[in-house]
Each structure stands twice: as C-alpha cells, then as structure tokens.
Design a protein around this motif. Structure first.
Motif, mmCIF file in Angstrom:
data_model
loop_
_atom_site.group_PDB
_atom_site.id
_atom_site.type_symbol
_atom_site.label_atom_id
_atom_site.label_comp_id
_atom_site.label_asym_id
_atom_site.label_seq_id
_atom_site.Cartn_x
_atom_site.Cartn_y
_atom_site.Cartn_z
ATOM 1 N N GLU A 5 21.229 11.202 15.095
ATOM 2 C CA GLU A 5 21.235 9.925 15.798
ATOM 3 C C GLU A 5 21.370 10.109 17.303
ATOM 4 O OE1 GLU A 5 23.823 9.625 13.079
ATOM 5 O OE2 GLU A 5 25.193 10.926 14.135
ATOM 6 N N PHE A 6 20.975 9.062 18.009
ATOM 7 C CA PHE A 6 21.044 9.010 19.465
ATOM 8 C C PHE A 6 21.977 7.854 19.810
ATOM 9 C CE2 PHE A 6 17.256 11.125 18.235
ATOM 10 C CZ PHE A 6 17.069 12.130 19.181
ATOM 11 N N LEU A 7 23.142 8.196 20.335
ATOM 12 C CA LEU A 7 24.182 7.210 20.579
ATOM 13 C C LEU A 7 24.350 6.971 22.079
ATOM 14 C CD1 LEU A 7 26.905 8.617 18.145
ATOM 15 C CD2 LEU A 7 25.173 6.885 17.647
ATOM 16 N N LEU A 8 24.446 5.712 22.465
ATOM 17 C CA LEU A 8 24.836 5.344 23.815
ATOM 18 C C LEU A 8 26.329 5.052 23.740
ATOM 19 C CD1 LEU A 8 23.810 4.672 26.700
ATOM 20 C CD2 LEU A 8 23.631 2.298 25.940
ATOM 21 N N ALA A 9 27.136 5.889 24.393
ATOM 22 C CA ALA A 9 28.564 5.829 24.102
ATOM 23 C C ALA A 9 29.431 6.075 25.321
ATOM 24 C CB ALA A 9 28.913 6.859 23.022
ATOM 25 N N ASP A 10 30.644 5.495 25.272
ATOM 26 C CA ASP A 10 31.726 5.897 26.153
ATOM 27 C C ASP A 10 32.958 6.078 25.261
ATOM 28 O OD1 ASP A 10 32.714 3.338 25.589
ATOM 29 O OD2 ASP A 10 32.007 2.498 27.500
ATOM 30 N N TYR A 11 34.144 6.140 25.853
ATOM 31 C CA TYR A 11 35.336 6.407 25.042
ATOM 32 C C TYR A 11 35.806 5.195 24.246
ATOM 33 C CZ TYR A 11 35.823 10.818 27.570
ATOM 34 O OH TYR A 11 35.619 12.072 28.094
ATOM 35 N N GLN A 12 35.273 4.001 24.560
ATOM 36 C CA GLN A 12 35.716 2.800 23.862
ATOM 37 C C GLN A 12 34.766 2.335 22.757
ATOM 38 O OE1 GLN A 12 36.124 2.889 27.379
ATOM 39 N NE2 GLN A 12 38.315 3.253 27.089
ATOM 40 N N SER A 13 33.481 2.641 22.902
ATOM 41 C CA SER A 13 32.520 2.078 21.955
ATOM 42 C C SER A 13 31.231 2.896 21.962
ATOM 43 C CB SER A 13 32.197 0.624 22.313
ATOM 44 O OG SER A 13 31.557 0.562 23.579
ATOM 45 N N TYR A 14 30.342 2.573 21.034
ATOM 46 C CA TYR A 14 29.029 3.224 20.993
ATOM 47 C C TYR A 14 27.996 2.259 20.436
ATOM 48 C CZ TYR A 14 29.296 3.719 15.918
ATOM 49 O OH TYR A 14 29.378 3.453 14.576
ATOM 50 N N ASN A 15 26.758 2.535 20.730
ATOM 51 C CA ASN A 15 25.631 1.787 20.183
ATOM 52 C C ASN A 15 24.612 2.792 19.687
ATOM 53 O OD1 ASN A 15 23.753 -0.184 19.515
ATOM 54 N ND2 ASN A 15 22.974 -0.369 21.594
ATOM 55 N N ARG A 16 24.220 2.677 18.437
ATOM 56 C CA ARG A 16 23.244 3.594 17.867
ATOM 57 C C ARG A 16 21.852 3.149 18.294
ATOM 58 N NH1 ARG A 16 21.919 4.612 11.472
ATOM 59 N NH2 ARG A 16 21.670 6.871 11.509
ATOM 60 N N MET A 17 21.284 3.871 19.243
ATOM 61 C CA MET A 17 20.002 3.493 19.814
ATOM 62 C C MET A 17 18.824 3.903 18.938
ATOM 63 S SD MET A 17 20.850 1.981 22.618
ATOM 64 C CE MET A 17 19.290 1.902 23.508
ATOM 65 N N GLY A 18 18.998 4.945 18.139
ATOM 66 C CA GLY A 18 17.902 5.410 17.296
ATOM 67 C C GLY A 18 18.321 6.597 16.464
ATOM 68 N N HIS A 19 17.434 7.009 15.575
ATOM 69 C CA HIS A 19 17.751 8.138 14.698
ATOM 70 C C HIS A 19 16.495 8.622 13.995
ATOM 71 C CE1 HIS A 19 17.575 5.445 11.119
ATOM 72 N NE2 HIS A 19 18.153 4.564 11.908
ATOM 73 N N ILE A 20 16.598 9.770 13.380
ATOM 74 C CA ILE A 20 15.536 10.247 12.496
ATOM 75 C C ILE A 20 15.430 9.292 11.312
ATOM 76 C CG2 ILE A 20 14.877 12.135 10.935
ATOM 77 C CD1 ILE A 20 16.309 14.046 12.855
ATOM 78 N N GLU A 21 14.240 9.048 10.840
ATOM 79 C CA GLU A 21 14.075 8.117 9.729
ATOM 80 C C GLU A 21 14.850 8.590 8.501
ATOM 81 O OE1 GLU A 21 10.323 7.961 7.456
ATOM 82 O OE2 GLU A 21 9.576 9.516 8.810
ATOM 83 N N TYR A 22 15.249 7.626 7.674
ATOM 84 C CA TYR A 22 15.987 7.953 6.459
ATOM 85 C C TYR A 22 15.067 8.615 5.433
ATOM 86 C CZ TYR A 22 20.021 5.214 7.925
ATOM 87 O OH TYR A 22 21.123 4.749 8.597
ATOM 88 N N LEU A 23 15.571 9.688 4.824
ATOM 89 C CA LEU A 23 14.824 10.427 3.812
ATOM 90 C C LEU A 23 15.720 10.704 2.616
ATOM 91 C CD1 LEU A 23 13.028 12.898 6.241
ATOM 92 C CD2 LEU A 23 11.960 11.010 5.002
#
Length: 240
Positions: A5-23
């Motif tokens: 996964e590709f996370l946009l994050a700091d020490y308080q929170s994160y947002n999952r911006m994208g990832h490899i497709e589910y297999l």
C-alpha cells in the motif's frame, strides 16, 4: 489482507492512497509455505487459466484443479494486496522456489538469481477509476508467462521484475505528489529487505526529485513496528 500500500501519513493519522490490486491467497497465510499455490491462484485469477509452464512439472498433479476451484468459489481463499506474495508467486512461476522452509525464502531466492538490472520493466496498469490508485497486474503476469514459455533466462526475468516493482512505486508516488504536493517518500515493509529492490527504487525516486527515507537503525519489517506504535501512541495520548 493488506500490503503493497501507499499511505499518506503523519504521526496522528493516515490515508490509504492506493495499493496493489487484491489477489487470491488459497489457504491463507499457509500458502506462503508453498509459493506454487500462490502462483497457480494468480495465474487463474488474472489470466483465466493456468498456462502450461515448466514449473508445473514439479507441482502435484491434483493441485491445480483444486486451487482453481478454491479461487473460483472463494473457499478458504482470502484476498491480499501483499507485495511479498507477488514476489512469492513470480519466484514459483519461474521454478526458482516452489516450497519454502523459512519466511521470505521465495523472494530471497528470486533476488539472488537476478541478473544485473538494465532498467527494463514489464507493463502494468495504474487504475484510478475507483477513487484510489490500484496497480493492476494482468499485463505484468501475461508478459512474464510469455517470457517463461519462450525459455528466457529466469535471471533476466527476475531483474526485469525487480525493475517493474520499482517503476510501480515511482509512478504511484508521482501520482500522489501531483495530488498532494508532498515529495518525501518513506520506504518501509519487509520487501525492502530486498537490497536490489531498495537500490533500484531509491535511485528511481531520487532521479525524479523525491526525498527518500529508508531504515537505518530499526528493521524495515515487523521488527520496526513496535517503535512506530510507541511513537504514534504517545502522540495520540498528548505526550511529547
């Protein structure tokens, strides 16, 4: 099962911006002990069939149809976006490591056989239609299968595969930078124990102006998780 996964994050929170497709992962985490099962599942799920490949000669004859049925019906087959499982599948597909006796063996052996990379990369797609960026792997698997069927040296296929994963990371980071105006990338997770992948990825990111953070004092795999949990936990509780 998360991963890749590709996370946009700091020490308080994160947002999952994208990832490899589910297999599909037939049998769950137990499949990591038999990477050929992951290869069979990915072939069937992405290509609609289990193509004739040399590694099948070492697979018990009754297993391919069982794996197909498990994937088709979703029987004891969770989905995963794990990058490590992709390495497992490619290692088995190339006949490098079909069964693993220790954690990460298939990926380690895939790295060890790789020829000197020459920046060649296989095709893949980044699909953003759902609102998050998904790395679609069918073009990658199709190209690797064709190379394996044609008798291409697994060392060259492994090198190109490593370059492809680095290119996936670069393209995803460029998309996120364009959207969020953030140019610092932290590379973490067990796959970055792979020195070849780490080297190629760092070079690719730096060449495009990213600031790249890598592990130096704590492990990039599970051994570093507790430290991160402590940092986040203390900040969430309002401590300095």
């Amino acid at each position: 099962i998360w991963g890749g996964e590709f996370l946009l994050a700091d020490y308080q929170s994160y947002n999952r911006m994208g990832h490899i497709e589910y297999l599909p992962l037939p049998g769950g985490d137990a499949a990591t002990h038999k990477p050929y099962r992951i290869a069979l599942a990915y072939l069937y799920h992405l290509l609609g069939e289990i193509r004739e490949l040399p590694f099948l000669a070492s697979v018990p004859g009754g297993e391919p149809p069982v794996i197909q049925q498990m994937v088709r019906q979703g029987i004891n087959t969770p989905l995963t976006s794990s990058c490590g499982r992709l390495f497992d599948a490619i290692s088995a597909l190339l006949g490098i490591c079909l069964e693993a006796s220790y954690e990460g063996q298939a990926a380690i052996e895939l790295e060890m056989v790789a020829a000197q990379p020459n920046e060649e990369a296989y095709p893949f797609l980044v699909d953003s239609t759902s609102g998050e960026h998904l790395v679609r792997l069918r073009p990658l698997l199709e190209a690797i299968v064709q190379d394996a069927q044609s008798g291409r040296d697994p060392r060259d296929i492994s090198a190109a595969f490593h370059c492809t994963v680095a290119e996936m990371i670069l393209q995803m980071c460029q998309l996120i930078r364009d959207e969020k105006r953030i140019g610092t990338v932290a590379l973490s997770g067990g796959c970055f124990q792979n020195r070849l992948l780490l080297q190629i990825t760092v070079e690719a990111l730096k060449s495009q102006g990213f600031q790249v953070l890598v592990h130096r004092q704590v492990p990039c795999n599970d051994g570093g998780i507790s430290l991160g949990q402590a940092v986040v936990g203390s900040l969430l509780m309002g401590e300095e």
